[in-house]
Design a protein around this motif. Sequence first.
Motif, PDB file in Angstrom:
ATOM      1  N   LEU A 273       4.810   1.554  -4.682  1.00  0.00           N
ATOM      2  CA  LEU A 273       5.198   1.250  -3.311  1.00  0.00           C
ATOM      3  C   LEU A 273       6.203   2.308  -2.875  1.00  0.00           C
ATOM      4  O   LEU A 273       7.275   2.447  -3.468  1.00  0.00           O
ATOM      5  N   GLU A 274       5.874   3.082  -1.834  1.00  0.00           N
ATOM      6  CA  GLU A 274       6.677   4.230  -1.438  1.00  0.00           C
ATOM      7  C   GLU A 274       7.039   4.151   0.043  1.00  0.00           C
ATOM      8  O   GLU A 274       6.335   3.517   0.840  1.00  0.00           O
ATOM      9  N   LEU A 275       8.125   4.822   0.388  1.00  0.00           N
ATOM     10  CA  LEU A 275       8.499   5.037   1.780  1.00  0.00           C
ATOM     11  C   LEU A 275       8.012   6.414   2.209  1.00  0.00           C
ATOM     12  O   LEU A 275       8.101   7.375   1.442  1.00  0.00           O
ATOM     13  N   LEU A 276       7.518   6.511   3.416  1.00  0.00           N
ATOM     14  CA  LEU A 276       7.060   7.793   3.959  1.00  0.00           C
ATOM     15  C   LEU A 276       8.019   8.230   5.046  1.00  0.00           C
ATOM     16  O   LEU A 276       8.296   7.479   5.987  1.00  0.00           O
ATOM     17  N   ALA A 277       8.540   9.462   4.898  1.00  0.00           N
ATOM     18  CA  ALA A 277       9.472  10.011   5.873  1.00  0.00           C
ATOM     19  C   ALA A 277       8.719  10.679   7.008  1.00  0.00           C
ATOM     20  O   ALA A 277       7.495  10.858   6.966  1.00  0.00           O
ATOM     21  N   ALA A 278       9.477  11.062   8.042  1.00  0.00           N
ATOM     22  CA  ALA A 278       8.864  11.686   9.210  1.00  0.00           C
ATOM     23  C   ALA A 278       8.239  13.033   8.871  1.00  0.00           C
ATOM     24  O   ALA A 278       7.275  13.455   9.512  1.00  0.00           O
ATOM     25  N   ASP A 279       8.772  13.719   7.839  1.00  0.00           N
ATOM     26  CA  ASP A 279       8.213  15.016   7.464  1.00  0.00           C
ATOM     27  C   ASP A 279       7.028  14.895   6.514  1.00  0.00           C
ATOM     28  O   ASP A 279       6.515  15.907   6.032  1.00  0.00           O
ATOM     29  N   GLY A 280       6.583  13.675   6.214  1.00  0.00           N
ATOM     30  CA  GLY A 280       5.439  13.464   5.342  1.00  0.00           C
ATOM     31  C   GLY A 280       5.768  13.304   3.883  1.00  0.00           C
ATOM     32  O   GLY A 280       4.869  13.032   3.088  1.00  0.00           O
ATOM     33  N   SER A 281       7.013  13.457   3.488  1.00  0.00           N
ATOM     34  CA  SER A 281       7.387  13.316   2.085  1.00  0.00           C
ATOM     35  C   SER A 281       7.434  11.846   1.691  1.00  0.00           C
ATOM     36  O   SER A 281       7.738  10.974   2.509  1.00  0.00           O
ATOM     37  N   ALA A 282       7.115  11.569   0.423  1.00  0.00           N
ATOM     38  CA  ALA A 282       7.117  10.207  -0.114  1.00  0.00           C
ATOM     39  C   ALA A 282       8.383   9.976  -0.926  1.00  0.00           C
ATOM     40  O   ALA A 282       8.828  10.853  -1.668  1.00  0.00           O
ATOM     41  N   ILE A 283       8.956   8.793  -0.811  1.00  0.00           N
ATOM     42  CA  ILE A 283      10.195   8.430  -1.493  1.00  0.00           C
ATOM     43  C   ILE A 283       9.885   7.272  -2.433  1.00  0.00           C
ATOM     44  O   ILE A 283       9.459   6.201  -1.989  1.00  0.00           O
ATOM     45  N   GLY A 284      10.052   7.484  -3.735  1.00  0.00           N
ATOM     46  CA  GLY A 284       9.789   6.450  -4.727  1.00  0.00           C
ATOM     47  C   GLY A 284      10.944   5.480  -4.847  1.00  0.00           C
ATOM     48  O   GLY A 284      12.061   5.730  -4.397  1.00  0.00           O
ATOM     49  N   LYS A 285      10.666   4.358  -5.483  1.00  0.00           N
ATOM     50  CA  LYS A 285      11.677   3.306  -5.601  1.00  0.00           C
ATOM     51  C   LYS A 285      12.742   3.705  -6.606  1.00  0.00           C
ATOM     52  O   LYS A 285      12.514   4.525  -7.501  1.00  0.00           O
ATOM     53  N   ALA A 286      13.928   3.106  -6.442  1.00  0.00           N
ATOM     54  CA  ALA A 286      15.037   3.337  -7.356  1.00  0.00           C
ATOM     55  C   ALA A 286      14.944   2.356  -8.516  1.00  0.00           C
ATOM     56  O   ALA A 286      14.507   1.217  -8.343  1.00  0.00           O
ATOM     57  N   PRO A 287      15.347   2.752  -9.721  1.00  0.00           N
ATOM     58  CA  PRO A 287      15.233   1.859 -10.898  1.00  0.00           C
ATOM     59  C   PRO A 287      16.365   0.839 -10.947  1.00  0.00           C
ATOM     60  O   PRO A 287      17.064   0.720 -11.946  1.00  0.00           O
ATOM     61  N   VAL A 288      16.574   0.084  -9.876  1.00  0.00           N
ATOM     62  CA  VAL A 288      17.615  -0.944  -9.821  1.00  0.00           C
ATOM     63  C   VAL A 288      17.000  -2.208  -9.228  1.00  0.00           C
ATOM     64  O   VAL A 288      15.952  -2.166  -8.573  1.00  0.00           O
ATOM     65  N   SER A 289      17.665  -3.334  -9.471  1.00  0.00           N
ATOM     66  CA  SER A 289      17.249  -4.604  -8.895  1.00  0.00           C
ATOM     67  C   SER A 289      18.483  -5.334  -8.414  1.00  0.00           C
ATOM     68  O   SER A 289      19.575  -5.169  -8.971  1.00  0.00           O
ATOM     69  N   LEU A 290      18.333  -6.150  -7.377  1.00  0.00           N
ATOM     70  CA  LEU A 290      19.433  -6.875  -6.763  1.00  0.00           C
ATOM     71  C   LEU A 290      19.329  -8.353  -7.115  1.00  0.00           C
ATOM     72  O   LEU A 290      18.247  -8.938  -7.095  1.00  0.00           O
ATOM     73  N   THR A 291      20.495  -8.950  -7.407  1.00  0.00           N
ATOM     74  CA  THR A 291      20.498 -10.370  -7.749  1.00  0.00           C
ATOM     75  C   THR A 291      20.137 -11.226  -6.545  1.00  0.00           C
ATOM     76  O   THR A 291      19.406 -12.211  -6.656  1.00  0.00           O
ATOM     77  N   SER A 292      20.623 -10.830  -5.385  1.00  0.00           N
ATOM     78  CA  SER A 292      20.345 -11.614  -4.181  1.00  0.00           C
ATOM     79  C   SER A 292      18.929 -11.412  -3.656  1.00  0.00           C
ATOM     80  O   SER A 292      18.459 -12.203  -2.837  1.00  0.00           O
ATOM     81  N   ARG A 293      18.254 -10.363  -4.075  1.00  0.00           N
ATOM     82  CA  ARG A 293      16.879 -10.082  -3.655  1.00  0.00           C
ATOM     83  C   ARG A 293      16.047  -9.864  -4.921  1.00  0.00           C
ATOM     84  O   ARG A 293      16.003  -8.760  -5.450  1.00  0.00           O
ATOM     85  N   PRO A 294      15.405 -10.905  -5.449  1.00  0.00           N
ATOM     86  CA  PRO A 294      14.703 -10.783  -6.744  1.00  0.00           C
ATOM     87  C   PRO A 294      13.622  -9.712  -6.696  1.00  0.00           C
ATOM     88  O   PRO A 294      12.923  -9.554  -5.688  1.00  0.00           O
ATOM     89  N   PRO A 295      13.437  -8.963  -7.775  1.00  0.00           N
ATOM     90  CA  PRO A 295      12.396  -7.935  -7.813  1.00  0.00           C
ATOM     91  C   PRO A 295      11.035  -8.536  -8.133  1.00  0.00           C
ATOM     92  O   PRO A 295      10.894  -9.734  -8.419  1.00  0.00           O
ATOM     93  N   HIS A 296       9.996  -7.698  -8.079  1.00  0.00           N
ATOM     94  CA  HIS A 296       8.650  -8.111  -8.463  1.00  0.00           C
ATOM     95  C   HIS A 296       8.565  -8.286  -9.970  1.00  0.00           C
ATOM     96  O   HIS A 296       9.281  -7.636 -10.737  1.00  0.00           O
ATOM     97  N   LYS A 297       7.687  -9.177 -10.404  1.00  0.00           N
ATOM     98  CA  LYS A 297       7.394  -9.378 -11.815  1.00  0.00           C
ATOM     99  C   LYS A 297       6.013  -8.822 -12.125  1.00  0.00           C
ATOM    100  O   LYS A 297       5.154  -8.724 -11.261  1.00  0.00           O
ATOM    101  N   ILE A 298       5.828  -8.459 -13.390  1.00  0.00           N
ATOM    102  CA  ILE A 298       4.558  -7.869 -13.805  1.00  0.00           C
ATOM    103  C   ILE A 298       3.476  -8.933 -13.855  1.00  0.00           C
ATOM    104  O   ILE A 298       3.668 -10.007 -14.421  1.00  0.00           O
TER     105      ILE A 298
END
Length: 343
Positions: A273-298
Amino acid sequence: MAVTDPVDIRLLAALADLGKAAVHELAAKVGMDPREVAYRLVALSGSGLPLLVGVESDPQGLRAAIAGAPPSWANRPPQQFPAPQQFAPPSHPVPQQPAPPMPPPAPGPGPQGVPSGPYNVQGAPSGPYTVQGAPSGPYTVQGAPSGPYNVQGTPSGRYPGPPPRPQFTPPPVPVDPVVSTWGLPQTASWARGDEPARPAGTGKKGKLGEVMETQGLEGEQLTVQLLEVQDPADYLFSAAGYRLEAGERAVVVHTEITNRGSIPFASLPDNYLELLAADGSAIGKAPVSLTSRPPHKIGVKPGETLGGHTVYVLPDATRVVSVRWSPRPEPDERTLTWSIEDQ
């Protein structure tokens, strides 16, 4: 330090791929009990490996959890452990053996008896002392040539090296006339005339909040929905105990995935799951998780719907225009893209 335990090797290999992850995420990735993973990580961290095991908590939740404990427990002194055994010094002095005398220093390369400084030996002249028989100019070894010495049999020029190997050129493969006319199977050239072919790598497109259907790598029937994009989400990032560098901001994306088929989806839903910037570059996710916002499970079982949050760290000047989901690193016809520019 060399790691020989196969379980530790598999655990460290998975951690090397993630870079930074919570203990329960790493345990889910390798299919182990989180308590065993935590025990092994702490043991490996103390063995000298470049590994740091941390703990993330909700301070208010922890204080609420320990509020009902008896007050005497908070004042209980910590458990005392016996100090390591030390050897007491002897009660009476132990006679020391005298050290053996040091041998005299070996004579230097110069003639024995020649002073190194301005010290004058009795009877020696006051001027510089010259060893009898030593030449006054630079000493030249008898028989050595004055120029570079050439080894016998070695050419004076550059060594040419071994002759190059002949390169093998495969014979041309005859082209099937059917393939040259219609193209390879499973490509856009084989699309039906009444169904316009979608360009490779584009996939489906939608807007924030829309549900789109796609397939996994094993033929899983999936639907993915982009529920929310929090940009910026610096306060959530800081509340989890992380710190942003100057000129950075955090973004949190909330997605939901449903398995509509009978084949289990065994991957991490937001792995690509990536973010796409205005210049077309893709931004990958950071290897962190938030307690208030649970991450995805496998894994998503057939008929199951699961949600999760993905964290990104990017420069402040980057303008995010869309969010892209794909079951593999390179986009293809199964890729889903949501536009968030008009939101």
